[in-house]
Design an enzyme around this catalytic site. Structure first.
Site: not given
Lengths: 61, 61, 61, 61, 61, 61
Positions: F2, F9-12
């Site tokens: 799969p 959301l950006e930032g990780r």
């Protein structure tokens, strides 16, 4: 948020899909810190005649 | 990789879809240098009542 | 219509991308009968840290 | 261009979908300056067994 | 839910994007009966070198 | 196959993203029976000005 889309070949059972969204959600929560109730999962079934690898559809193999 | 999604109006024959993935795969290999067995193609059929241009669905034209 | 999205690893040259959309469009026209001016192609670049196979990102390999 | 995809739970009537594409197109034209005949809208119906929030599919609630 | 993705050519102002999500959300609420706080809108900017119509990228025109 | 797309959301951090693809892949393998080396994960970062809930972008809140 986050939003997870799982695209897989049609044929999985409802039980498998139930477990899939549960475990994927847990994995996202565990690794990103997102809160569980915010995680959204979409499942998209693919049929063999709409999925090709190396120029050949699975339905033509 | 690469991954190609072709979204088109439902109604093409299986023969057309077979040729579509073949020729699109060749085009990707020829121009990007990707190896053929790595190219993935997804076909997504659209129905006329789920596709609109200029504010009108094809099913309403 | 049809709409083609090509998702590939970042790093192709502008020349490759130019040829890619041209050849993919030709392949779609040739096999589906769609008229050339109606074929839309989107390119989506992927970075190695946002693409994983077998549980490993290309940036971690 | 622009291209709008609306993903929603299956069950809306054809009348609702007709109005949806019309109003969404107007909203896009009004706020982005795009010309109406260029705005494309795709509708994607989701079934309850393929849509989960908080680890649970709507079909399992 | 519903989930709306708006794919458009980069270059719109923040003000336009602010109004875009507002008006599109209103259009979806008005026509589908969804509750406003449930409507999600994603914006995807496209660059001219990643968008082609009729086999030609906007960056090559 | 799969194919999993995670839109967040950006930032990780890179470490979070590394763990995310690993755990999500394990979850998919465990529940669908797919073989690990076949599971593909795409990460898509969202910026706050391109993501709205209830008609308001996170960047406008």
């Amino acid at each position: 948020m986050p939003y997870v889309t799982v695209k897989l070949l049609e044929g999985r059972t409802e039980e498998q899909k139930k477990n899939l969204v549960e475990k994927v959600t847990d994995a996202v929560v565990e690794t990103t810190g997102a809160s569980k109730e915010k995680v959204v999962v979409f499942i998209e079934d693919m049929s063999k005649n709409h999925y090709a690898v190396g120029g050949k559809r699975l339905s033509d193999q």
